[in-house]
Design a protein around this motif. Sequence first.
Motif: not given
Length: 589
Positions: A471-472, A427-435
């Motif tokens: 998660x990955x 599914x789409x992942x928000x990289x900005x929020x994750x980092x």
Amino acid sequence: MASDIDTATAKPRSPARGGGLPAALKRLFLRFRRARRTTRVESPSTVRRRRRHSRRYSPLTRRILLLNIVPVALLALGAVYLSDYEDELIDAELASLLVQGEMVAAGIGEVAVVGGETTVNRLDADAARQLLTRLVRPTGVRARLFSETGELLGDSALLSDAGRIHVTPLPPPQQSPPEPNDERFGEGIADWIARQLSHADRYPHYVEQPSPTVRDFPEAASALRGFNASAVRVASDGRLMLSAAVPVQRYKQVMGALLLTRDNRAIAASLREVRYDMLTIAVAALGITVLLSLYLAGTITQPIVRLARAADVVRLARDTRPEIPDLGRRGDEIGDLNDALRSMTDALWQRLNAIESFAADVAHELKNPLTSLRSAIEVAARPDLEPERRVRLMSIVIDDINRLNRLISDISDASRLDAELMRGEVKPVDLQALLADMSRHYATSTANKSGVAIDFRVAANPPFAAHGHDGRYGQVFRNVVDNALSFSPPGSRIVIELGREPRNGPFVVTIDDEGPGIPEDNLESIFQRFYSERPTEHFGQHSGLGLSICRQIMETYGGSISATNRHAPDGRVLGARFTIRVPAADRRG
């Protein structure tokens, strides 16, 4: 210079359960044996039976032949079953008989009549018989003339041109009929088939009376009442007898009835011609259909049989790697199937090779701590060993046990990772929020004990929707940041930057540290399994699987990870840089 940029995973580890180290090694070995044993289920005799079956019988070929022959069979059936066409010919023949009868009746009513306009008219029997014979004989139609009282005045089959009785000689009683030639024999068969297919049972029977009257022919009785009528009867030999009756009249006075009769030999001959032409076309179409069907079936079944045999050979292969035949140039669905099988075979062999390589690497990595552990225990068991040395040996034993525990846990995670990646929801992942969340976590957690500052920067415009699993991706970023922390000096800085390549390319995450960097010869080696060169204080804490897992995750989702060194203008190494390219969700669909 240190070159071990390698952390296994950021997930918490638990000690090996279920019997400790020997039990865990036993479970890993049994799992590998089961994976190898599954390729030996089917024997080669099964393949041979399948080959014999495929050579002798081809259900697909039979189905193609059946589906293509059915329309031709229907055409052939229509060729012999021409009831509608036969009915049209009968109707046309009856209409022709009525027209011909009206002409003959008009001639008889004008010539063979005795009387005038003011007297009662009647037929002159002799003149009528002579005129009947002359008018009807050239047409081949049998004509009967009945008087107004219903008596038979004349029959063209029994009259000559002079009006006398015509006698047809019969063959001797003992004389056998002439033997039919092939043409007549074929016509007899065609007539028999035509009689079997005709609807003769719907017609009344024709009976030849020795002294017929008008009561024997209802259509003639209708003609005496002033109406044209027709009828169809079936003779004892199966022929159809077509009859048409018209009134013979003068000045609107009915003086008799004319009955014209003809059999259906001309109609049967016309039907035979049509049947012969249609059957000829059907036979030619059948031959062409069979040949084309066999060709079509061959282009379908033969490649499928080749692919099935190649798949059996691949499944039963042991030492060598068989090749799937290359049929991709066909440009059809079978070519697509061939490409899919070849890709699947390549993936399976890569998986098998990876399993074998992984098992060999595991065995090699477990030997080192086991050998050290055995030597330390043997020396520590000596009774004359000094207490200080025994304490140091027991410390080595504990470190080796910790390293084995870490190896087994990481090996278990790595063996499950590929299956979890295949089953995980993408599914789409928000990289900005994750980092951003990960950076805040490291800034406040106890993992950063050396006071290394972590900065997060954004060098592109949102949105930052990536294709994969949060998660990955979080596991990849944490592994790289942990590596950077382990080699960063106290008070240094780690910079995490999020950007994107031009033209809506993949997202690019760079992680820079200020450590000693990576030897140029090891920029690719650090991503290999069990690669680890760390200081002695880290002994037993790293298995050498961290970066290998990172590359496996990124390649599964269509991304990549690489490592380089950052240099100052004078060539001095400023630290290591990891570049992670993450596919964008909008480009993956």
